[in-house]
Write a protein that holds these residues in place. Structure first.
Motif, short mmCIF file in Angstrom:
data_model
loop_
_atom_site.label_atom_id
_atom_site.label_comp_id
_atom_site.label_asym_id
_atom_site.label_seq_id
_atom_site.Cartn_x
_atom_site.Cartn_y
_atom_site.Cartn_z
N ALA A 104 1.45 1.94 -2.44
CA ALA A 104 0.03 1.58 -2.50
C ALA A 104 -0.23 0.64 -3.68
O ALA A 104 -0.94 -0.36 -3.55
CB ALA A 104 -0.82 2.83 -2.61
N GLY A 105 0.36 0.97 -4.83
CA GLY A 105 0.19 0.11 -6.00
C GLY A 105 0.77 -1.27 -5.80
O GLY A 105 0.16 -2.28 -6.21
N GLU A 106 1.93 -1.34 -5.17
CA GLU A 106 2.55 -2.64 -4.90
C GLU A 106 1.70 -3.45 -3.93
O GLU A 106 1.57 -4.69 -4.07
CB GLU A 106 3.95 -2.42 -4.34
CG GLU A 106 4.93 -1.85 -5.36
CD GLU A 106 6.09 -1.11 -4.70
OE1 GLU A 106 6.12 -1.05 -3.45
OE2 GLU A 106 6.94 -0.59 -5.43
N SER A 107 1.08 -2.79 -2.94
CA SER A 107 0.23 -3.49 -1.98
C SER A 107 -0.99 -4.08 -2.68
O SER A 107 -1.38 -5.24 -2.43
CB SER A 107 -0.22 -2.53 -0.87
OG SER A 107 0.87 -2.15 -0.07
N VAL A 108 -1.61 -3.28 -3.55
CA VAL A 108 -2.78 -3.76 -4.28
C VAL A 108 -2.41 -4.98 -5.14
O VAL A 108 -3.15 -5.97 -5.19
CB VAL A 108 -3.37 -2.64 -5.16
CG1 VAL A 108 -4.44 -3.19 -6.10
CG2 VAL A 108 -3.95 -1.54 -4.28
N ALA A 109 -1.23 -4.91 -5.79
CA ALA A 109 -0.80 -6.03 -6.64
C ALA A 109 -0.59 -7.29 -5.82
O ALA A 109 -0.98 -8.40 -6.24
CB ALA A 109 0.48 -5.65 -7.38
N ARG A 110 0.00 -7.17 -4.64
CA ARG A 110 0.23 -8.35 -3.80
C ARG A 110 -1.09 -8.94 -3.31
O ARG A 110 -1.25 -10.17 -3.22
CB ARG A 110 1.14 -7.99 -2.62
CG ARG A 110 2.61 -7.83 -3.00
CD ARG A 110 3.48 -7.77 -1.75
NE ARG A 110 3.24 -6.56 -0.99
CZ ARG A 110 3.92 -5.42 -1.15
NH1 ARG A 110 4.86 -5.35 -2.08
NH2 ARG A 110 3.65 -4.37 -0.42
N ILE A 111 -2.05 -8.08 -2.98
CA ILE A 111 -3.35 -8.56 -2.52
C ILE A 111 -4.06 -9.31 -3.64
O ILE A 111 -4.64 -10.39 -3.43
CB ILE A 111 -4.21 -7.38 -2.02
CG1 ILE A 111 -3.59 -6.78 -0.74
CG2 ILE A 111 -5.65 -7.82 -1.76
CD1 ILE A 111 -4.21 -5.47 -0.31
N ARG A 112 -4.00 -8.77 -4.85
CA ARG A 112 -4.66 -9.43 -5.98
C ARG A 112 -4.01 -10.77 -6.32
O ARG A 112 -4.70 -11.69 -6.77
CB ARG A 112 -4.61 -8.50 -7.20
CG ARG A 112 -5.56 -7.31 -7.09
CD ARG A 112 -5.50 -6.43 -8.33
NE ARG A 112 -6.50 -5.37 -8.27
CZ ARG A 112 -6.63 -4.42 -9.19
NH1 ARG A 112 -5.81 -4.41 -10.25
NH2 ARG A 112 -7.56 -3.51 -9.07
#
Length: 556
Positions: free
Chosen positions: A211-219
Motif C-alpha cells: 500500500a505504501g509503495e502504491s501511494v508513493a508511485r501515485i504521488r
C-alpha cells in the motif's frame, strides 16, 4: 563433537569457499555446496536428531496415507498439527512406501539447501548491482553455521519448507515492487499459510508495504490510482484464492480459527508475555541479533534501494514480536525463529556490503595493500561472526539429553506396538514418538492433540510453553487402559512409592494426575523390561483392563 573441531571445520569450509569464490567468481554454486557441507559438519551434534513434536506430524501423515483422514485417533477430528502442507508432503512419501521419519529428515535437509540458495539470491536482490556475490556467499554460510537453522533443518518439522516459501514470497514481492513481474506473491503467502498458520502476519506486513509503495508511485506520477487499486486487488485475490478455501475447510472440519496447539500454548496473561520477552532476549543475545541495526544505517548512508531492505527487516522484526507475544517456545535452539534466519542474514550481509562500498568514507583505495585490507576485513568479520554464531550450538548440552529421551520413547512405543493388544488405549505426557511408534489410540494429557484440555481456561506463562494445560479427571473419565507418567526408562521398576518424586514435577499435568486419588483406585503401578539393556518401562495399568493386557504386564 567438541567445540574447537566444529569451529575449525566450519571456519575452514567458509575460508575455502571464500577463496574459491574469489578465484572462480562462481559465488552462487560455491555458496550452495559450502552450505551443504557446513550443515553436515553439524551432523554429529544435530543431524540424526528428530524432535518429539515431529512425531505428531508423522502420526497425522501416516493416518492420511492409511486412508483414515487428517486425524489423531481414528474418527477424532482435532487439529493437533500446525503444518498442514508438511503433513501432506510426508503422507505423499508414505504412500510410496518411504519411511516417514527418514523422509522428514532428508526432505528437510534438501529444502534447507534450497533455503541456502534462496538466501544467496535474496542478498543479491537487496544490493543495487548484480555484484553482490560475496555478500550472498557470506549470508548463506552464516545461515548454515547457525545452530537453530542447522538443528531444525532436519529435525522433522516444517522449518526448511516454511523458510523456502517465505523466501519465495519475499523475492517475488521485491520483483513486483520494481515492476518486474505480476503481483503473484499473494498466492505464495497463501501457500505459506498452509505451511504455518501464523504466516498471515507476514502477509499483513507485506500488504502495508504494498500500500505504501502504491501511494508513493501515485504521488510521483508513475501510475494512476486505478492501476494501483487493480494491482492490489489482483494481489489480494491471489492470496484469497488459496487462503479462503483452505481456511473454510479447516474451520468446517475442526471448528476453530486456530489449530489446537495455539489454544494449548497461548493465553493472554502478563506471565506469557514475560516468558516471550525472555525467549526473544535470549535469542538476541546469543545470535548477535543487534546486527540488524546495520539495515537502517545502510538505508540512510549507503547507495542501495531502501525499500526492499527495510521490508525484509520489518518482516523479521514482526516475526520476533509475534513469537514474544505468544510466549516463545519450549523446544531447543529457538525453533520458531529458525525459519526467519534467511531474512536476517540476508539483511545484515547486504547492509554490511552496502556500507563497505559507501562513499566517501570508504571510497575504493588505489594501493595494493589498501585493496587487500579492504577485502580482508569483511572476510575476517564474516569468519568471526560465524564463530560467534557457532558457539551457542556447539555447547548445547540439551541436545544430548533430548536425543536420549527420544530413544527411550521410541523404544517404549515399539514395545507397545508388539507387546500389548492392538485395541489398547494409552494416555501420555509426551505425545510424540510413543503414540507414533505404538499406533495405539492415545489421549494427549497436555492437550496439543486434545480439544477439551487445550481449551481449558488456565493460567499460561509460568511453565514451559505447551506444557501447562491439564485435566486429570477428564483423562481418567476416558478410561485409558494404560497411563504413562514417566516416559524415560529406569534401572529399577517403580511401585506406587516410586512415583512420589514425580509429584513435584514441573509439568502441571503430571502433578495433577499423581495428586488425584482416583488414579490409584483405578490403576496399578507395573513395569516391564524393554530393549537390550536392563532398563524398565514403568506404566500404570487400569485394574479392570482386559485379561490379555493384565497377563502381558505383570505387577512388580
Amino acid at each position: 563433537m567438541n567445540f574447537p573441531w566444529l569451529v575449525l571445520g566450519v571456519l575452514g569450509t567458509a575460508s575455502a569457499a571464500g577463496i574459491a569464490a574469489r578465484l572462480t567468481r562462481q559465488c552462487a554454486a560455491i555458496a550452495v555446496v559450502a552450505f551443504g557441507v557446513i550443515l553436515l559438519l553439524h551432523g554429529p551434534i544435530y543431524f540424526e536428531y528428530t524432535s518429539d513434536d515431529a512425531y505428531i506430524s508423522y502420526r497425522y501423515a501416516r493416518n492420511v496415507a492409511d486412508g483414515l483422514g487428517v486425524v489423531w485417533n481414528p474418527g477424532e477430528h482435532v487439529e493437533g498439527y500446525s503444518n498442514f502442507l508438511w503433513v501432506m508432503a510426508l503422507a505423499g512419501f508414505a504412500k510410496t512406501g518411504a519411511d516417514i521419519v527418514e523422509s522428514g529428515r532428508w526432505l528437510g535437509f534438501g529444502l534447507a539447501l534450497v533455503a541456502g540458495a534462496g538466501t544467496y539470491r535474496l542478498t543479491t536482490e537487496l544490493l543495487p548491482r548484480r555484484d553482490g556475490g560475496p555478500a550472498g556467499l557470506a549470508a548463506s554460510l552464516l545461515l548454515a553455521a547457525s545452530g537453530p537453522f542447522a538443528l531444525w533443518a532436519a529435525a522433522g518439522l516444517e522449518t526448511s519448507l516454511f523458510a523456502v516459501v517465505v523466501l519465495a514470497a519475499v523475492m517475488l514481492h521485491i520483483r513486483e515492487t520494481s515492476g518486474r513481474g505480476l503481483p503473484v506473491s499473494g498466492a505464495v503467502w497463501g501457500i505459506a499459510y498452509m505451511v504455518r498458520p501464523d504466516a498471515p502476519l507476514l502477509f499483513a506486513v507485506s500488504a502495508l508495504w504494498k500500500a505504501g509503495e502504491s501511494v508513493a508511485r501515485i504521488r510521483r506520477g508513475d501510475t494512476t490510482i486505478w492501476d494501483e487499486i487493480s494491482l492490489m486487488a489482483l494481489w489480494g485475490a491471489a492470496f484469497a484464492a488459496i487462503f479462503v478455501p483452505y481456511f473454510a475447510w479447516r474451520y468446517s472440519t475442526f471448528g476453530y480459527v486456530f489449530p489446537n496447539p495455539y489454544y494449548a500454548k497461548v493465553g493472554t496473561g502478563l506471565d506469557q508475555y514475560e516468558r516471550g520477552l525472555r525467549y526473544a532476549y535470549s535469542f538476541i543475545s546469543e545470535y548477535a541479533t543487534w546486527l540488524v541495526v546495520a539495515a537502517p544505517l545502510a538505508a540512510v548512508y549507503a547507495r542501495l534501494p531502501r525499500g526492499p531492505l527495510l521490508y525484509v527487516v520489518s518482516l523479521f522484526v514482526a516475526w520476533v514480536a509475534l513469537i514474544g507475544y505468544v510466549g516463545g517456545d519450549s523446544l531447543l535452539r529457538f525453533r520458531l525463529l529458525a525459519p526467519m534466519l534467511p531474512l536476517f542474514y540476508a539483511a545484515i550481509c547486504a547492509s554490511g556490503a552496502a556500507l563497505l562500498a559507501g562513499e566517501p568514507l570508504l571510497e575504493a583505495p588505489r594501493s595494493r595493500s589498501a585493496s587487500f585490507f579492504r577485502s580482508a576485513v569483511p572476510g575476517l568479520a564474516v569468519l568471526g561472526l560465524i564463530a560467534f554464531t557457532l558457539y551457542p550450538s556447539s555447547t548445547d548440552g540439551g541436545i544430548v539429553t533430548e536425543r536420549q529421551a527420544i530413544d527411550y520413547r521410541t523404544t517404549i512405543g515399539r514395545w507397545l506396538r508388539t507387546g500389548v493388544p492392538p485395541d489398547t488405549s494409552i494416555a501420555v505426557v509426551a505425545a510424540g514418538a510413543i503414540p507414533y511408534e505404538s499406533g495405539l489410540l492415545t489421549v494427549d494429557m497436555l492437550g496439543i492433540n486434545d480439544e477439551h484440555i487445550a481449551h481449558r481456561d488456565l493460567d499460561i506463562g509460568l511453565f514451559a510453553a505447551g506444557h501447562e494445560k491439564y485435566d486429570s479427571a477428564y483423562v481418567l473419565g476416558r478410561s485409558p487402559d494404560i497411563i504413562i507418567i514417566t516416559d524415560g526408562l529406569t534401572t529399577d521398576p517403580l511401585d506406587r512409592d516410586g512415583y512420589e518424586p514425580y509429584e513435584t514435577n514441573v509439568i502441571p499435568a503430571v502433578v495433577d494426575m499423581l495428586g488425584n486419588e482416583q488414579l490409584w483406585v483405578n490403576y496399578e503401578a507395573r513395569s516391564v523390561q524393554v530393549g537390550g539393556e536392563a532398563l524398565w518401562f514403568n506404566l500404570l495399568v487400569r485394574r479392570d483392563a482386559n485379561a490379555v493386557l493384565q497377563a502381558t504386564i505383570v505387577a512388580r
